[in-house]
Write a protein that holds these residues in place. Structure first.
Motif, PDB file in Angstrom:
ATOM      1  N   ASP A  70       0.755  -1.070  -0.019  1.00 39.12           N
ATOM      2  CA  ASP A  70      -0.069  -0.072  -0.006  1.00 39.12           C
ATOM      3  C   ASP A  70       0.737   1.319   0.126  1.00 39.12           C
ATOM      4  O   ASP A  70       1.874   1.509   0.956  1.00 39.12           O
ATOM      5  N   ASP A  71       0.768   2.334  -0.799  1.00 38.94           N
ATOM      6  CA  ASP A  71       1.494   3.135  -1.173  1.00 38.94           C
ATOM      7  C   ASP A  71       0.826   4.637  -0.895  1.00 38.94           C
ATOM      8  O   ASP A  71       1.395   5.811  -1.096  1.00 38.94           O
ATOM      9  N   GLY A  72      -0.451   4.678  -0.779  1.00 37.60           N
ATOM     10  CA  GLY A  72      -1.397   6.136  -0.629  1.00 37.60           C
ATOM     11  C   GLY A  72      -1.515   6.766  -2.003  1.00 37.60           C
ATOM     12  O   GLY A  72      -1.921   7.821  -1.858  1.00 37.60           O
ATOM     13  N   ARG A  73      -1.167   5.977  -3.033  1.00 35.61           N
ATOM     14  CA  ARG A  73      -1.325   6.422  -4.333  1.00 35.61           C
ATOM     15  C   ARG A  73      -2.124   5.554  -4.981  1.00 35.61           C
ATOM     16  O   ARG A  73      -2.185   5.887  -6.505  1.00 35.61           O
ATOM     17  N   GLY A  74      -3.004   4.780  -4.703  1.00 36.92           N
ATOM     18  CA  GLY A  74      -3.791   3.962  -5.519  1.00 36.92           C
ATOM     19  C   GLY A  74      -3.671   2.427  -5.257  1.00 36.92           C
ATOM     20  O   GLY A  74      -4.758   1.736  -5.815  1.00 36.92           O
ATOM     21  N   ILE A  75      -2.772   2.010  -4.665  1.00 39.30           N
ATOM     22  CA  ILE A  75      -2.855   0.560  -4.451  1.00 39.30           C
ATOM     23  C   ILE A  75      -3.479   0.371  -3.026  1.00 39.30           C
ATOM     24  O   ILE A  75      -3.104   0.918  -1.920  1.00 39.30           O
ATOM     25  N   THR A  76      -4.123  -0.739  -3.100  1.00 44.33           N
ATOM     26  CA  THR A  76      -5.242  -0.754  -1.920  1.00 44.33           C
ATOM     27  C   THR A  76      -5.269  -2.094  -1.372  1.00 44.33           C
ATOM     28  O   THR A  76      -6.400  -2.510  -1.123  1.00 44.33           O
ATOM     29  N   TRP A  77      -4.345  -2.977  -1.244  1.00 44.61           N
ATOM     30  CA  TRP A  77      -4.459  -4.479  -0.714  1.00 44.61           C
ATOM     31  C   TRP A  77      -5.055  -4.318   0.580  1.00 44.61           C
ATOM     32  O   TRP A  77      -4.607  -3.222   1.519  1.00 44.61           O
TER      33      TRP A  77
END
Length: 569
Positions: free
Chosen positions: A352-359
Motif C-alpha cells: 500500500d502506497d497511498g497513491r492507488g494501491i489498496t491491498w
C-alpha cells in the motif's frame, strides 16, 4: 522480527550521538566538526524551565533545551562581525531571507554549520502567481482556508497561514521573473484527477505547486528545489550578502529581558561574535534528527527506522535549543510529521502506497488497522504506532489482474510498469530480503510474517466477505477497491514508513517574531522555515502541495525585506 536500521539512521546514531542524547546535548551535534560542536556554550539568560514552563528539579531528567550552557569566555572570541541582519541556517528559508535583506540594502550575514546550503524536494506551494494565472489555474482561497482549519482542528495560527496564502503569489512572481530570465523554467505542478475533484479535506489537493526546472530530479540527482536555491544563493552573493559555511551558531546574545542582539558561532578557527542591529532570524530547520526532541514531541516519528530528510545531522533542533535557552517558548500544539510509505525504508513490492494501491493491510497481530485507500501520510500515521511500526499488504495470485483494476494506466507513481518481468523478478529479490513472503496457504503466510495464524485467517475470511458483499463493515472501503484473497499462492509485502520531516518549532506570532511561552515577543528574534512553530499540526497537509517550501520562500523574502528596513511584518 528484528528492525534493521537503515544507513541514514545508523549515520545518525553512530559516532557517539546516542551518548550525546543521554547527556542532553544532542541539539549541539553538527554536520561539521567545528570546535564548538557539542561544547557547552551560552549566556544562560532567560528562562530555565521545563518543556511546560515549570522549574526543573535537581533530580529531574534534563533535556538539552532545559540546560542553558555556560558563557563563552571573551578571550576565546577571535573575530567580531557587525551587521544589520543575521540569518542562522542556509536552507531554503535562510537563503531567501539573506538574498532579500541584501537586495534591500542591508548589511547581511548568513551563517550555516554545514559545508553548503541545503534544499530538497520539487514543489513550492504558491497561490496566484503568474505561472498559475498563465496556465488557467485558479484556487478558491476561502475553501482552502476552511479545509485547512478543519484538518488542523483550528490549532494553527491562521495569521501565519493568511500571510502565506495572500502574499506567496507576489513573492514568487519576483523569483519567477529573475529565475526564468536566467534560463530556469517554471511550471505549474500537476494533480491527480481524484485529488483535484475531491471534496474531502483529507484527500483533496489544491493546485498550489509550482516547480523550477524541466524534471523533478535531474540526471545527476539534483532536485528542482535545489536548483532554485542554488540560483538564489548566487543572487544573495551578487546582492552583497556575506555567506559563511562551516560556521555553527552556538548561543544567542541577550541580556536579561532585553532584545536579542546577535549570536556567537564556532568555526575551524575559533569563535566569532556576530552583532545584528536590526534582528536575528533563526532558520535552522526542524527537529527531525534530534532523538531527544522526537521522543518528547513526536514519539511515533522516533519509532521509525529511517529518517529521509537531508542533510543528515542538519536538522538537530539547534534553533529550539538556542531560543529556549534565552527564554523563548516552543510550539504549543502538537507536531506535524511528514511520513510516506517508502521502499527506501524497507517496503516491499506492491505494498500500500497511498497513491492507488489498496491491498488489505494488517499489523503483526493479524488485524486490519487502517482504511487502505488513505493518503500516504495517513497510512504512515496509522502504521507507526503498530507493533514494530510496520504493517503487511496481503494479496494473492490474481495480483496482476487486480492491480490493473486499481491503476488502469499500468504505471506506478514513478512511471514504471506495474506488471512486468522486472517486477516479477523483484518479487524474488524482495522475498530473499524478507521484505515479502510467499506461501501456498494462509497459515504458512502468517507463520512467515510472525503473526497468529488463526487471527490472520479470520481477518482474511471477514475481508473476503466484504469483497463478496461490497460492504466493508470495518473501514468502509469502496467496493471497487476491495480485492479478495482466495487464490494461492498468497503474498505479503511489508509496509514501513520513512519520515521526511517533523515540523515543530519555536513559539511565534503572526509576524514570525519569536515569543516566550506566554506569547510575549522577544525583541530582535524571528523564526522561519521549520524552526517557525504554530504553522502546521498533526500531519503534513497534502491538502496544499508544496506549502512547506512555499512558506520558506514567502516568509524568508517578506521578513528579509522588512528587517532590512528596520521594520517587522
Amino acid at each position: 522480527m528484528d528492525k534493521k536500521l537503515t544507513m541514514d539512521r545508523r549515520g545518525f546514531l553512530a559516532g557517539g550521538a546516542t551518548a550525546l542524547a543521554a547527556a542532553g546535548l544532542m541539539g549541539l551535534a553538527g554536520c561539521a566538526g567545528n570546535p564548538g560542536s557539542g561544547s557547552a556554550t551560552g549566556n544562560g539568560s532567560g528562562s530555565n524551565g521545563s518543556a511546560n514552563g515549570n522549574a526543573v528539579s535537581s533530580d529531574a531528567v534534563v533535556n538539552s533545551w532545559q540546560n542553558p550552557p555556560a558563557p563563552i569566555p571573551a578571550d576565546q572570541i577571535v573575530e567580531t562581525v557587525d551587521c544589520d541582519v543575521l540569518i542562522i541556517g542556509a536552507g531554503t528559508a535562510g537563503v531567501v531571507a539573506a538574498q532579500s535583506a541584501a537586495e534591500a540594502g542591508a548589511n547581511t550575514v548568513l551563517i550555516e554549520k554545514c559545508a553548503e546550503f541545503s534544499a530538497r524536494g520539487h514543489d513550492v506551494g504558491v497561490v496566484d502567481c503568474k505561472v498559475q494565472r498563465d496556465s488557467g489555474v485558479t484556487i478558491d482561497k476561502a475553501l482552502m482556508r476552511e479545509y485547512y482549519c478543519q484538518i488542523t482542528c483550528n490549532k494553527t495560527d491562521m495569521g501565519l497561514f493568511n500571510i502565506w496564502m495572500n502574499k506567496s503569489g507576489e513573492v514568487m512572481d519576483y523569483y519567477i521573473d529573475r529565475l526564468t530570465a536566467d534560463g530556469l523554467p517554471c511550471n505549474a505542478g500537476s494533480l491527480g484527477e481524484a485529488a483535484a475533484k475531491s471534496t474531502n479535506p483529507c484527500t483533496k489537493e489544491f493546485p498550489t505547486a509550482i516547480q523550477f526546472g524541466m524534471e523533478q530530479k535531474t540526471a545527476d540527482g539534483e532536485y528542482t528545489n535545489h536548483l532554485m536555491v542554488r540560483y538564489i544563493e548566487g543572487y544573495a552573493r551578487e546582492d552583497g550578502a556575506d555567506i559563511r559555511y562551516n560556521t555553527k551558531a552556538e548561543q544567542l546574545i541577550r541580556e536579561g529581558d532585553g532584545p536579542v542582539t546577535g549570536c556567537i558561532a564556532s568555526t575551524d578557527n575559533g569563535y566569532v561574535h556576530f552583532n545584528a542591529k536590526n534582528g536575528v532570524i533563526i532558520a535552522t530547520g526542524g527537529i527531525t534528527q534530534n532523538e531527544q526532541m522526537l521522543r518528547m514531541w513526536a514519539p511515533p516519528a522516533a519509532q521509525t527506522d529511517q529518517i529521509l530528510y537531508t542533510p543528515i545531522d542538519g536538522n538537530t533542533g539547534d534553533g529550539l535549543n538556542m531560543g529556549m535557552w534565552i527564554g523563548a517558548g516552543h510550539q504549543k500544539t502538537n507536531q506535524a510529521t511528514m511520513a510516506l510509505p517508502s521502499s527506501a525504508a524497507a517496503g516491499g513490492q506492491l505494498s500500500d502506497d497511498g497513491r492507488g494501491i489498496t491491498w488489505m493491510t494488517v499489523n503483526l497481530n493479524g488485524e486490519r488497522y487502517v482504511k487502505e485507500n488513505s493518503p500516504g501520510p495517513n497510512l504512515c500515521h496509522a502504521t507507526l504506532p503498530q507493533p514494530a511500526s510496520e504493517g503487511w499488504s496481503i494479496f494473492d495470485a490474481n495480483w496482476e489482474t487486480n492491480i490493473l483494476k486499481m491503476m488502469p494506466s499500468g504505471k506506478d507513481f514513478r512511471g514504471e510498469d506495474l506488471v512486468s518481468d522486472k517486477r516479477k523478478a523483484s518479487f524474488e529479490e524482495d522475498t530473499k530480503k524478507g521484505l515479502m513472503y510467499k506461501a501456498d496457504t494462509l497459515e504458512g503466510l502468517a507463520e512467515a510474517m510472525g503473526m497468529p495464524a488463526e487471527a490472520f485467517k479470520a481477518q482474511v475470511d471477514r475481508y473476503n466477505g466484504y469483497c463478496a458483499s461490497g460492504n466493508d463493515e470495518e473501514f468502509s472501503m469502496p467496493a471497487e477497491q476491495l480485492f479478495a484473497i482466495d487464490t494461492p499462492p498468497f503474498y505479503a509485502s511489508r509496509n514501513r514508513c520513512g519520515v521526511l520531516v517533523v515540523m515543530y518549532g519555536l513559539n511565534v506570532n503572526a509576524k514570525s517574531q519569536v515569543c516566550n511561552q506566554n506569547d510575549v515577543a522577544i525583541p530582535g528574534l524571528y523564526a522561519i522555515g521549520n524552526a517557525q512553530g504554530n504553522f502546521v499540526t498533526d500531519s503534513y497537509p497534502i491538502l496544499i502541495p508544496g506549502i512547506s517550501h512555499g512558506r520558506c520562500v514567502t516568509f524568508g523574502r517578506l521578513l528579509g525585506q522588512a528587517l532590512a528596513k528596520g521594520e517587522t511584518l
